[in-house]
Scaffold this motif. Sequence first.
Motif, PDB file in Angstrom:
ATOM      1  N   ASN A 260      35.733 -40.270-114.886  1.00  0.00           N
ATOM      2  CA  ASN A 260      36.621 -40.391-113.956  1.00  0.00           C
ATOM      3  C   ASN A 260      35.937 -41.713-113.183  1.00  0.00           C
ATOM      4  OD1 ASN A 260      37.716 -38.054-114.585  1.00  0.00           O
ATOM      5  ND2 ASN A 260      36.418 -36.918-113.159  1.00  0.00           N
ATOM      6  N   SER A 261      37.038 -42.269-112.427  1.00  0.00           N
ATOM      7  CA  SER A 261      36.705 -43.263-111.261  1.00  0.00           C
ATOM      8  C   SER A 261      36.951 -42.646-109.842  1.00  0.00           C
ATOM      9  CB  SER A 261      37.271 -44.653-111.309  1.00  0.00           C
ATOM     10  OG  SER A 261      38.594 -44.511-111.383  1.00  0.00           O
ATOM     11  N   VAL A 262      35.855 -42.784-109.156  1.00  0.00           N
ATOM     12  CA  VAL A 262      35.936 -42.079-107.560  1.00  0.00           C
ATOM     13  C   VAL A 262      35.534 -42.845-106.674  1.00  0.00           C
ATOM     14  CG1 VAL A 262      35.463 -39.704-108.735  1.00  0.00           C
ATOM     15  CG2 VAL A 262      33.695 -41.147-108.006  1.00  0.00           C
ATOM     16  N   GLY A 263      36.193 -42.618-105.393  1.00  0.00           N
ATOM     17  CA  GLY A 263      35.632 -43.022-104.024  1.00  0.00           C
ATOM     18  C   GLY A 263      34.710 -42.345-103.630  1.00  0.00           C
TER      19      GLY A 263
ATOM     20  N   CYS B  61      39.787 -33.545-105.401  1.00  0.00           N
ATOM     21  CA  CYS B  61      40.744 -34.015-106.113  1.00  0.00           C
ATOM     22  C   CYS B  61      42.447 -34.174-104.967  1.00  0.00           C
ATOM     23  CB  CYS B  61      41.453 -33.313-107.183  1.00  0.00           C
ATOM     24  SG  CYS B  61      42.433 -34.190-108.347  1.00  0.00           S
ATOM     25  N   THR B  62      42.670 -35.302-104.717  1.00  0.00           N
ATOM     26  CA  THR B  62      43.720 -35.650-104.057  1.00  0.00           C
ATOM     27  C   THR B  62      45.151 -35.894-104.892  1.00  0.00           C
ATOM     28  OG1 THR B  62      43.258 -37.790-103.731  1.00  0.00           O
ATOM     29  CG2 THR B  62      42.664 -36.622-101.939  1.00  0.00           C
ATOM     30  N   GLU B  63      46.343 -35.856-104.392  1.00  0.00           N
ATOM     31  CA  GLU B  63      47.595 -35.829-105.192  1.00  0.00           C
ATOM     32  C   GLU B  63      47.694 -37.349-105.692  1.00  0.00           C
ATOM     33  OE1 GLU B  63      49.040 -33.810-106.501  1.00  0.00           O
ATOM     34  OE2 GLU B  63      50.901 -34.597-107.341  1.00  0.00           O
TER      35      GLU B  63
ATOM     36  N   PHE C 199      45.869 -44.241-102.054  1.00  0.00           N
ATOM     37  CA  PHE C 199      44.713 -43.825-101.671  1.00  0.00           C
ATOM     38  C   PHE C 199      44.900 -42.896-100.495  1.00  0.00           C
ATOM     39  CE2 PHE C 199      43.622 -47.821-103.946  1.00  0.00           C
ATOM     40  CZ  PHE C 199      42.729 -47.211-105.018  1.00  0.00           C
ATOM     41  N   GLU C 200      43.778 -42.365 -99.904  1.00  0.00           N
ATOM     42  CA  GLU C 200      43.745 -41.370 -98.843  1.00  0.00           C
ATOM     43  C   GLU C 200      43.934 -42.375 -97.709  1.00  0.00           C
ATOM     44  OE1 GLU C 200      41.338 -41.621-101.418  1.00  0.00           O
ATOM     45  OE2 GLU C 200      42.582 -40.133-102.444  1.00  0.00           O
ATOM     46  N   THR C 201      43.834 -41.430 -96.517  1.00  0.00           N
ATOM     47  CA  THR C 201      44.024 -42.070 -95.059  1.00  0.00           C
ATOM     48  C   THR C 201      42.426 -42.057 -94.600  1.00  0.00           C
ATOM     49  OG1 THR C 201      44.729 -40.326 -93.848  1.00  0.00           O
ATOM     50  CG2 THR C 201      46.339 -41.828 -94.539  1.00  0.00           C
TER      51      THR C 201
ATOM     52  N   ILE D 210      32.789 -36.890-103.310  1.00  0.00           N
ATOM     53  CA  ILE D 210      33.448 -38.009-103.884  1.00  0.00           C
ATOM     54  C   ILE D 210      34.943 -37.478-104.150  1.00  0.00           C
ATOM     55  CG2 ILE D 210      31.853 -39.049-105.402  1.00  0.00           C
ATOM     56  CD1 ILE D 210      32.512 -37.048-107.612  1.00  0.00           C
ATOM     57  N   VAL D 211      35.939 -38.849-104.110  1.00  0.00           N
ATOM     58  CA  VAL D 211      37.250 -38.351-104.177  1.00  0.00           C
ATOM     59  C   VAL D 211      38.182 -39.096-105.536  1.00  0.00           C
ATOM     60  CG1 VAL D 211      37.915 -40.020-102.424  1.00  0.00           C
ATOM     61  CG2 VAL D 211      39.612 -38.154-102.800  1.00  0.00           C
ATOM     62  N   GLY D 212      38.869 -38.283-106.128  1.00  0.00           N
ATOM     63  CA  GLY D 212      39.357 -38.947-107.086  1.00  0.00           C
ATOM     64  C   GLY D 212      40.984 -38.213-107.281  1.00  0.00           C
ATOM     65  N   MET D 213      41.751 -38.669-108.128  1.00  0.00           N
ATOM     66  CA  MET D 213      43.136 -38.128-108.394  1.00  0.00           C
ATOM     67  C   MET D 213      43.528 -37.291-109.830  1.00  0.00           C
ATOM     68  SD  MET D 213      45.166 -41.307-106.984  1.00  0.00           S
ATOM     69  CE  MET D 213      44.322 -42.551-105.587  1.00  0.00           C
TER      70      MET D 213
ATOM     71  N   VAL E 291      31.645 -44.316-109.176  1.00  0.00           N
ATOM     72  CA  VAL E 291      31.867 -44.544-107.917  1.00  0.00           C
ATOM     73  C   VAL E 291      32.339 -46.111-107.869  1.00  0.00           C
ATOM     74  CG1 VAL E 291      30.983 -44.949-105.471  1.00  0.00           C
ATOM     75  CG2 VAL E 291      30.347 -42.885-106.538  1.00  0.00           C
ATOM     76  N   THR E 292      33.654 -46.246-107.695  1.00  0.00           N
ATOM     77  CA  THR E 292      34.175 -47.695-107.712  1.00  0.00           C
ATOM     78  C   THR E 292      34.365 -48.429-106.166  1.00  0.00           C
ATOM     79  OG1 THR E 292      36.345 -46.674-107.892  1.00  0.00           O
ATOM     80  CG2 THR E 292      35.322 -47.197-109.849  1.00  0.00           C
ATOM     81  N   ASN E 293      34.459 -47.279-105.192  1.00  0.00           N
ATOM     82  CA  ASN E 293      34.455 -47.952-103.978  1.00  0.00           C
ATOM     83  C   ASN E 293      34.117 -46.831-102.938  1.00  0.00           C
ATOM     84  OD1 ASN E 293      37.015 -46.651-105.217  1.00  0.00           O
ATOM     85  ND2 ASN E 293      37.142 -46.368-103.005  1.00  0.00           N
ATOM     86  N   MET E 294      33.751 -47.426-101.601  1.00  0.00           N
ATOM     87  CA  MET E 294      33.509 -46.478-100.621  1.00  0.00           C
ATOM     88  C   MET E 294      34.897 -46.132-100.283  1.00  0.00           C
ATOM     89  SD  MET E 294      30.313 -46.313-100.578  1.00  0.00           S
ATOM     90  CE  MET E 294      30.267 -45.125 -99.244  1.00  0.00           C
TER      91      MET E 294
ATOM     92  N   ARG F 111      40.039 -52.926 -97.068  1.00  0.00           N
ATOM     93  CA  ARG F 111      41.343 -52.133 -97.608  1.00  0.00           C
ATOM     94  C   ARG F 111      41.321 -52.017 -99.037  1.00  0.00           C
ATOM     95  NH1 ARG F 111      46.584 -55.499 -95.667  1.00  0.00           N
ATOM     96  NH2 ARG F 111      47.407 -54.354 -97.271  1.00  0.00           N
ATOM     97  N   LEU F 112      41.581 -50.891 -99.604  1.00  0.00           N
ATOM     98  CA  LEU F 112      41.191 -50.494-101.037  1.00  0.00           C
ATOM     99  C   LEU F 112      42.343 -51.194-101.861  1.00  0.00           C
ATOM    100  CD1 LEU F 112      40.408 -46.578-100.676  1.00  0.00           C
ATOM    101  CD2 LEU F 112      38.878 -48.633-100.514  1.00  0.00           C
ATOM    102  N   THR F 113      41.842 -51.603-103.092  1.00  0.00           N
ATOM    103  CA  THR F 113      42.816 -52.155-103.999  1.00  0.00           C
ATOM    104  C   THR F 113      42.326 -51.421-105.370  1.00  0.00           C
ATOM    105  OG1 THR F 113      41.325 -53.824-104.891  1.00  0.00           O
ATOM    106  CG2 THR F 113      42.960 -54.163-103.000  1.00  0.00           C
TER     107      THR F 113
ATOM    108  N   GLU G  96      40.020 -53.518-107.559  1.00  0.00           N
ATOM    109  CA  GLU G  96      38.445 -53.336-107.362  1.00  0.00           C
ATOM    110  C   GLU G  96      37.979 -52.050-108.089  1.00  0.00           C
ATOM    111  OE1 GLU G  96      36.689 -51.922-103.281  1.00  0.00           O
ATOM    112  OE2 GLU G  96      38.825 -51.479-102.818  1.00  0.00           O
ATOM    113  N   VAL G  97      39.052 -51.063-108.283  1.00  0.00           N
ATOM    114  CA  VAL G  97      38.538 -49.854-109.092  1.00  0.00           C
ATOM    115  C   VAL G  97      38.293 -50.463-110.294  1.00  0.00           C
ATOM    116  CG1 VAL G  97      39.387 -47.626-109.931  1.00  0.00           C
ATOM    117  CG2 VAL G  97      39.647 -48.100-107.324  1.00  0.00           C
ATOM    118  N   VAL G  98      39.394 -50.987-111.026  1.00  0.00           N
ATOM    119  CA  VAL G  98      39.258 -51.518-112.454  1.00  0.00           C
ATOM    120  C   VAL G  98      38.001 -52.536-112.631  1.00  0.00           C
ATOM    121  CG1 VAL G  98      40.495 -52.720-114.063  1.00  0.00           C
ATOM    122  CG2 VAL G  98      41.842 -51.197-112.858  1.00  0.00           C
TER     123      VAL G  98
END
Length: 257
Positions: free
Chosen positions: A82-85, A154-156, A160-162, A176-179, A201-204, A212-214, A217-219
């Motif tokens: 998994n990739s996660v923030g 795990c978020t839906e 990305f989250e607020t 960590i947070v992922g979907m 971990v791909t990002n904070m 801002r998240l993109t 950057e994850v990929v």
Amino acid sequence: MLGLIGGTGIYDPEMFEDTRVEAVPTPYGEVPEVFIGRVGDREVAFLPRHGRDHSVPPHRVNYRANIAALKRLGVERVISTNSVGAINREMRPGDVVIPDDFVDFTRGRPSSFFDHEVVHVDVTDAYCPEVRRPLLAAARKEMDRVFDGGTYVCTEGPRFETPAEIRILGTLGGDIVGMVGVPEVVLAREAEMCYGAICTVTNMAAGISEHRLTATEVVEMVRRNEATLRAVVAEVLEHLPLERGCRCRNALKGARM
Ligand code: HPA
């Protein structure tokens, strides 16, 4: 047989030898492509979670069909990538986390095989300790910064989250947070399979990240880690003990009402 569910960046069955493709029908729908190959002398069923062309978004993945397909193929243990923030500020992009617990903030995903009988599985050790151990050892061998344990939220998605959500999730104990991690981990337990995850971990997370998240950057981070991640997965698949001594195989004992 071992199962590998590949997340973002891990689609390529080329990492296995003698690969063949099977379509696996299940009561939840067909899984069009499961790649069956070998790592060393172990047989592995590899399932790219988002499809090989990465066309299935996290909230639309047919988690039940995926786990049911692996079960049908005789898979007893699953490794998932998994990739996660990162919510935990001690973590940073490029780090790896082997989670030991989760919090479920998904909404309305079909998340049980038991819709017509009352079954409560125990998820005290949601991530199988017998899978976590070699996963951790392999990750430590190949990578610099590896966290032993962490709570996966795990978020839906697919957004990305607020920043406010991330503050709340952090207060609640999330690292960590992922979907995608839930309900996959739960369904594996309901199917009496062992399940372990390796999270890159791909990002904070939002609001902690300075920008801002993109999705890019994850990929990009996954790509940067891809070779090592593959080495870890190959190593784990080769070194998992053949016999299961954990409680996962009896997960339904005492679970039915
Ligand atoms: N949030 C949710 N899922 C993710 C993230 C994130 O920040 N990074 C990679 N997957």
